[in-house]
Enzyme design. Structure first.
Site, mmCIF file in Angstrom:
data_model
loop_
_atom_site.group_PDB
_atom_site.id
_atom_site.type_symbol
_atom_site.label_atom_id
_atom_site.label_comp_id
_atom_site.label_asym_id
_atom_site.label_seq_id
_atom_site.Cartn_x
_atom_site.Cartn_y
_atom_site.Cartn_z
ATOM 1 N N ASN A 1 -36.202 33.866 24.943
ATOM 2 C CA ASN A 1 -35.295 33.634 26.073
ATOM 3 C C ASN A 1 -35.741 32.387 26.828
ATOM 4 O O ASN A 1 -36.722 31.744 26.457
ATOM 5 C CB ASN A 1 -35.236 34.870 26.983
ATOM 6 C CG ASN A 1 -36.602 35.246 27.495
ATOM 7 O OD1 ASN A 1 -37.225 34.492 28.235
ATOM 8 N ND2 ASN A 1 -37.101 36.398 27.079
ATOM 9 N N LYS B 1 -36.346 52.333 37.610
ATOM 10 C CA LYS B 1 -37.686 52.088 37.076
ATOM 11 C C LYS B 1 -38.775 52.677 37.974
ATOM 12 O O LYS B 1 -39.912 52.838 37.560
ATOM 13 C CB LYS B 1 -37.903 50.596 36.879
ATOM 14 C CG LYS B 1 -36.818 49.969 35.988
ATOM 15 C CD LYS B 1 -37.250 48.687 35.338
ATOM 16 C CE LYS B 1 -36.094 48.059 34.572
ATOM 17 N NZ LYS B 1 -36.537 47.107 33.561
ATOM 18 N N PHE C 1 -39.015 42.235 38.704
ATOM 19 C CA PHE C 1 -38.058 41.165 38.977
ATOM 20 C C PHE C 1 -36.695 41.581 38.430
ATOM 21 O O PHE C 1 -36.621 42.399 37.514
ATOM 22 C CB PHE C 1 -38.492 39.860 38.290
ATOM 23 C CG PHE C 1 -39.416 39.028 39.127
ATOM 24 C CD1 PHE C 1 -40.696 39.478 39.411
ATOM 25 C CD2 PHE C 1 -39.008 37.801 39.632
ATOM 26 C CE1 PHE C 1 -41.557 38.727 40.189
ATOM 27 C CE2 PHE C 1 -39.857 37.031 40.415
ATOM 28 C CZ PHE C 1 -41.129 37.497 40.694
ATOM 29 N N LYS D 1 -41.029 34.099 4.779
ATOM 30 C CA LYS D 1 -39.897 33.311 5.272
ATOM 31 C C LYS D 1 -38.640 33.650 4.471
ATOM 32 O O LYS D 1 -38.644 33.572 3.230
ATOM 33 C CB LYS D 1 -40.203 31.816 5.141
ATOM 34 C CG LYS D 1 -39.099 30.978 5.749
ATOM 35 C CD LYS D 1 -39.307 29.496 5.568
ATOM 36 C CE LYS D 1 -38.084 28.759 6.075
ATOM 37 N NZ LYS D 1 -38.041 27.376 5.641
ATOM 38 N N LYS E 1 -32.205 48.810 39.543
ATOM 39 C CA LYS E 1 -33.479 48.684 38.807
ATOM 40 C C LYS E 1 -34.631 49.284 39.603
ATOM 41 O O LYS E 1 -35.534 49.909 39.040
ATOM 42 C CB LYS E 1 -33.766 47.215 38.481
ATOM 43 C CG LYS E 1 -33.023 46.767 37.244
ATOM 44 C CD LYS E 1 -33.099 45.291 36.944
ATOM 45 C CE LYS E 1 -32.068 44.982 35.861
ATOM 46 N NZ LYS E 1 -31.859 43.589 35.608
ATOM 47 N N ASP F 1 -35.501 42.746 25.478
ATOM 48 C CA ASP F 1 -35.066 44.147 25.507
ATOM 49 C C ASP F 1 -34.921 44.707 24.094
ATOM 50 O O ASP F 1 -34.965 45.915 23.909
ATOM 51 C CB ASP F 1 -33.721 44.262 26.231
ATOM 52 C CG ASP F 1 -33.874 43.999 27.721
ATOM 53 O OD1 ASP F 1 -34.920 44.361 28.274
ATOM 54 O OD2 ASP F 1 -32.950 43.413 28.319
HETATM 55 N N1 CTP Z 1 -39.000 44.647 32.020
HETATM 56 C C1 CTP Z 1 -40.060 45.230 31.375
HETATM 57 N N2 CTP Z 1 -39.940 45.613 30.079
HETATM 58 C C2 CTP Z 1 -38.804 45.420 29.416
HETATM 59 C C3 CTP Z 1 -37.694 44.832 30.057
HETATM 60 C C4 CTP Z 1 -37.839 44.445 31.376
HETATM 61 O O1 CTP Z 1 -41.114 45.391 31.993
HETATM 62 N N3 CTP Z 1 -38.726 45.790 28.138
HETATM 63 C C5 CTP Z 1 -39.159 44.268 33.433
HETATM 64 C C6 CTP Z 1 -39.110 42.795 33.699
HETATM 65 O O2 CTP Z 1 -40.406 42.214 33.623
HETATM 66 C C7 CTP Z 1 -38.579 42.770 35.123
HETATM 67 C C8 CTP Z 1 -37.684 43.996 35.197
HETATM 68 O O3 CTP Z 1 -38.104 44.851 34.137
HETATM 69 O O4 CTP Z 1 -39.613 42.931 36.049
HETATM 70 C C9 CTP Z 1 -36.240 43.754 35.068
HETATM 71 O O5 CTP Z 1 -36.002 43.015 33.891
HETATM 72 P P1 CTP Z 1 -34.501 42.633 33.508
HETATM 73 O O6 CTP Z 1 -34.541 41.948 32.179
HETATM 74 O O7 CTP Z 1 -33.857 41.942 34.654
HETATM 75 O O8 CTP Z 1 -33.836 44.067 33.404
HETATM 76 P P2 CTP Z 1 -33.678 45.051 32.229
HETATM 77 O O9 CTP Z 1 -34.528 46.248 32.485
HETATM 78 O O10 CTP Z 1 -33.911 44.374 30.927
HETATM 79 O O11 CTP Z 1 -32.149 45.495 32.374
HETATM 80 P P3 CTP Z 1 -30.817 44.642 32.055
HETATM 81 O O12 CTP Z 1 -31.000 44.061 30.679
HETATM 82 O O13 CTP Z 1 -29.749 45.666 32.123
HETATM 83 O O14 CTP Z 1 -30.670 43.606 33.111
#
Ligand code: CTP
Length: 415
Positions: free
Chosen positions: A211, A343, A325, A290, A339, A280
């Protein structure tokens, strides 16, 4: 709060060749009395006024006078620059100020100064005409413009017999001005864990899913926390950033590695700040070779969901503080609140990544601090200021959870 022994603020004393060099010994003592660790670098001319032995005995460490010989270090100018939280140039001669203004690095002291990224204080001491010379004044203006701080010089009878401006400031004034550069040390004794950066999810040994995260926000938090005295561990995904001074970095690549490293490091932490942009989803079955498009078509990649690090930390956190975040492109506060609750975090730092001032890679951010107690919207600020605002919010909460019930500065905690 941990029982960890405190890391004292570190000051590099840069002593130049002026008659007031002997006063640098008293400055060293004053800084030690104020709780600082002090190391010394000096010019060859400074050594003609005061020997290295005096500074060695007072500081309890070797004095750096050569780029090539310094016990325990192959590259003393870099090691000292990284070691220091602040530098005090005492006394600063016209010559060394001129070299600083021009970026000249022709001895150990000036090379070290050029390598320093920390705050620098200059305490000039010289003849009145040398001080007032337009060349010197232009150099002072240049250095001030670059953020270098000055103390003095004072007016009075100078060593050469002239009367006027050029006298080195008093020892107490120089010590106070140096301490002011070090900033607040309100996080001493706190073990802060930060995760930062993107993760790379392997498709095969040469391809991955990633990302746009650069890790800048998380690194700024780690750096600010270390400056404020915390013991900081940074679990970092792949970035191009250097580890901030005084921060222990653990490098990881994938979401699974970041999960394991963050959970393991959390065992010895008081606070966790999850700024990482964790994938995610990850390829369910990454190839061990490869993939060749001539042989194996890649029309689709089967993905599986990764573990949620933030949620897993919150499940075991007890009274410790966990911050997450939320990087969003729409309905920022709704998503952030959701969130926070889903969480179980103490605080969610919400930022709208569709705006240029708060998007990936920007040097500024505009965040809202979302907790059970409400929402605090902050202005757009440079990343170090955003980092400090987040840490101040956390420190209020941390101490609220601790014995005293209120923040170290008496502020009310979040929520
Ligand atoms: N986070 C995490 N582990 C994951 C995904 C996210 O610890 N597998 C944490 C990120 O570091 C951040 C927070 O969760 O502090 C929110 O991440 P974000 O990507 O905004 O949210 P998601 O939980 O992935 O939800 P969505 O994809 O629906 O926005």
């Amino acid at each position: 709060m941990s029982e960890r022994s405190e890391r004292r603020p570190r000051v590099l004393l840069a002593v130049c060749g002026g008659i007031a060099a002997y006063k640098a010994c008293e400055v060293l003592r004053g800084l030690q009395k104020a709780g600082c660790d002090v190391r010394v670098t000096m010019t060859a001319d400074a050594e003609r006024f005061v020997g290295t032995v005096s500074f060695e005995a007072l500081s309890g460490a070797p004095v750096a006078t050569s780029l090539y010989e310094y016990p325990g270090s192959a590259i003393p100018h870099i090691d000292l620059a990284e070691w220091a939280d602040a530098v005090a140039v005492v006394p600063a001669t016209a010559n060394v100020m001129a070299k600083m203004a021009c970026g000249i690095a022709d001895d150990c002291l000036t090379t070290t100064l050029l390598a320093c990224a920390c705050p620098v204080l200059v305490a000039p001491g010289m003849n009145v005409h040398m001080w007032q010379n337009p060349a010197t004044q232009a150099n002072v203006a240049t250095l001030r413009g670059r953020g270098v701080s000055f103390v003095g010089p004072d007016s009075g009878r100078l060593a050469c017999g002239d009367v006027g401006e050029g006298k080195l400031s008093g020892v107490e004034e120089i010590v106070a001005a140096t301490l002011a550069l070090l900033g607040p040390r309100d996080l001493v004794g706190l073990r802060v864990l930060v995760n930062a950066g993107p993760t790379h999810e392997a498709i095969d040994p040469v391809r991955y899913i990633a990302n746009r995260s650069t890790g800048k926000m998380g690194y700024a938090i780690a750096e600010a926390a270390a400056r404020r005295g915390a013991e900081v561990t940074l679990v970092s995904g792949p970035t191009s950033l250097a580890a901030p001074a005084g921060v222990r970095r653990v490098d990881v690549e994938s979401a699974a590695q970041m999960h394991d490293a963050t959970l393991a490091e959390f065992e010895a932490a008081d606070v966790a700040i999850c700024s990482a942009a964790v994938a995610d989803y990850t390829p369910a079955a990454p190839a061990d070779h490869k993939l060749k498009k001539s042989r194996e078509r890649l029309d689709a990649i089967e993905l599986t969901e990764t573990a949620d690090i933030l949620a897993d930390l919150c499940a075991v956190k007890g009274p410790r503080v966990v911050v997450g975040f939320a990087a969003e492109t729409d309905d920022l506060l709704t998503h952030a609140r959701e969130k926070l609750e889903r969480k179980g975090a103490d605080l969610i730092v919400a930022n709208d990544v569709s705006h240029p001032e708060s998007t990936f890679g920007a040097d500024t951010n505009r965040v809202a601090l979302v907790s059970a107690g409400g929402v605090e919207q902050l202005d757009t600020m440079p990343l170090p200021d955003v980092a400090n605002a987040i840490l101040s919010a956390i420190s209020g909460r941390v101490f609220l959870n601790g014995e005293n019930g209120t923040g170290s500065d008496g502020r009310k905690g979040l929520g």
